[in-house]
Scaffold this motif. Sequence first.
Motif, PDB file in Angstrom:
ATOM      1  N   PHE A 173      36.965  38.689  47.787  1.00 55.51           N
ATOM      2  CA  PHE A 173      36.573  39.428  49.219  1.00 55.51           C
ATOM      3  C   PHE A 173      36.482  40.794  48.442  1.00 55.51           C
ATOM      4  O   PHE A 173      37.285  41.551  47.676  1.00 55.51           O
ATOM      5  CB  PHE A 173      37.590  39.471  50.330  1.00 55.51           C
ATOM      6  N   SER A 174      35.295  41.351  48.926  1.00 52.33           N
ATOM      7  CA  SER A 174      34.918  42.834  48.481  1.00 52.33           C
ATOM      8  C   SER A 174      33.965  43.469  49.443  1.00 52.33           C
ATOM      9  O   SER A 174      33.514  42.517  50.255  1.00 52.33           O
ATOM     10  CB  SER A 174      34.458  42.960  47.424  1.00 52.33           C
TER      11      SER A 174
ATOM     12  N   TYR B  48      42.859  35.227  48.237  1.00 53.30           N
ATOM     13  CA  TYR B  48      41.768  36.029  48.004  1.00 53.30           C
ATOM     14  C   TYR B  48      42.167  37.124  47.024  1.00 53.30           C
ATOM     15  O   TYR B  48      43.535  37.616  47.103  1.00 53.30           O
ATOM     16  CB  TYR B  48      41.162  36.830  49.170  1.00 53.30           C
ATOM     17  N   ILE B  49      41.166  37.332  46.122  1.00 55.90           N
ATOM     18  CA  ILE B  49      41.552  38.386  44.988  1.00 55.90           C
ATOM     19  C   ILE B  49      40.374  39.177  45.256  1.00 55.90           C
ATOM     20  O   ILE B  49      39.317  38.990  45.832  1.00 55.90           O
ATOM     21  CB  ILE B  49      41.476  37.989  43.686  1.00 55.90           C
ATOM     22  N   GLY B  50      40.462  40.545  44.510  1.00 57.65           N
ATOM     23  CA  GLY B  50      39.172  41.342  44.620  1.00 57.65           C
ATOM     24  C   GLY B  50      38.879  42.006  43.279  1.00 57.65           C
ATOM     25  O   GLY B  50      39.331  41.449  42.249  1.00 57.65           O
TER      26      GLY B  50
ATOM     27  N   GLU C 153      46.426  39.051  52.398  1.00 57.39           N
ATOM     28  CA  GLU C 153      46.347  40.200  53.566  1.00 57.39           C
ATOM     29  C   GLU C 153      45.959  41.695  53.251  1.00 57.39           C
ATOM     30  O   GLU C 153      45.279  42.411  54.163  1.00 57.39           O
ATOM     31  CB  GLU C 153      47.440  39.861  54.449  1.00 57.39           C
ATOM     32  N   ASP C 154      46.444  42.238  52.278  1.00 55.70           N
ATOM     33  CA  ASP C 154      46.503  43.497  51.898  1.00 55.70           C
ATOM     34  C   ASP C 154      45.226  43.806  51.258  1.00 55.70           C
ATOM     35  O   ASP C 154      44.339  44.808  51.547  1.00 55.70           O
ATOM     36  CB  ASP C 154      47.464  44.142  50.649  1.00 55.70           C
ATOM     37  N   LEU C 155      44.711  42.777  50.706  1.00 57.73           N
ATOM     38  CA  LEU C 155      43.337  42.981  50.287  1.00 57.73           C
ATOM     39  C   LEU C 155      42.292  42.951  51.240  1.00 57.73           C
ATOM     40  O   LEU C 155      41.289  43.780  51.397  1.00 57.73           O
ATOM     41  CB  LEU C 155      42.901  41.859  49.082  1.00 57.73           C
ATOM     42  N   ILE C 156      42.399  42.364  52.351  1.00 58.62           N
ATOM     43  CA  ILE C 156      41.386  42.089  53.385  1.00 58.62           C
ATOM     44  C   ILE C 156      41.529  43.351  54.208  1.00 58.62           C
ATOM     45  O   ILE C 156      40.479  43.900  54.604  1.00 58.62           O
ATOM     46  CB  ILE C 156      41.929  40.816  54.275  1.00 58.62           C
TER      47      ILE C 156
END
Length: 306
Positions: free
Chosen positions: A169-170, A205-207, A286-289
């Motif tokens: 996700f980005s 998810y990773i970024g 969740e932090d990435l989102i």
Amino acid sequence: MNQVKKIAILGATSQIGKGLICEWAGKYSLRLFGRKPESIESFLKETKISADGIKFFSYKNFSNDSYDLIINATGPGDPRAIKELGKEILESSQMYDDFVLKYLEKNLQTVYIFLSTGAIYGLNYDELDRHEKLLDIKDFYPLSKAIIEAKHRSFPKYKIADIRIFGYFSRFISPEGGFLLSELTNCLLNKKIFQTTKSNFVRDYIGQKDLGGFIEYLINHNALNGSHDIFSSAPTTKSQIINLFQQYGLRYKILDGEKFDEITIPDKISPKKLNQIDLPIRTRSEDLISQVLSEFKLSATGIHIA
């Protein structure tokens, strides 16, 4: 990656390709490749990335230069494109991979990073520990990745690492993509009600920072010619993701109940137990989102970087 100075990114206009460009611009000399070089140029201008050390080309110019590292981020980036390609994805995936393998024949010191998918294990992440097998042969996307991974293991002299991504996700996500996060972004952007069922599931998810750091780690530790799973420090669920989007104004409706089903979140989604690269990704899904959502500036004309 002290030994790496020049990086070629194939599929530079993909969501992952764009993220790596932002992550590595100014740090390495980048050579960006795509079917439409003008799209790469437009992206660089829109994001105001300095062109110093960056050049962009069509694929026909690939063999005209030398590279320390090659990233293969080609291929369809969303379910709709995958469905449209069908079995043709087998041929197109092989074409770009063979493109790089031919280059490696005379450049054994070049590192090749192939971006694969966690979907080769199956689509139900909640049961990965019990279903460690490839998908049905009709699932052409993960099958194309699995075939290429198997082919790479037949070249022990090459420095090839296949990275299996379960979710990414980005801020460069396409709202029309068809993934859960794409649909949520679309509804948030267009002020539509997101309609869903009470069925809950796990996602990870990773970024761009996670992926860029993981690639650098593999090279620095010479962990090449193998397949590696990359995942966040903690997965999340559909209900938690929707709650995060709700904090930014999303409206949603559960069609078959009043609340989401309860679900147990596993410590990690990768079924691998042996030969796992011990690189703790510090970012929780969740932090990435939340971080990406905070970078969005929503307007009636589209997504812009805040």
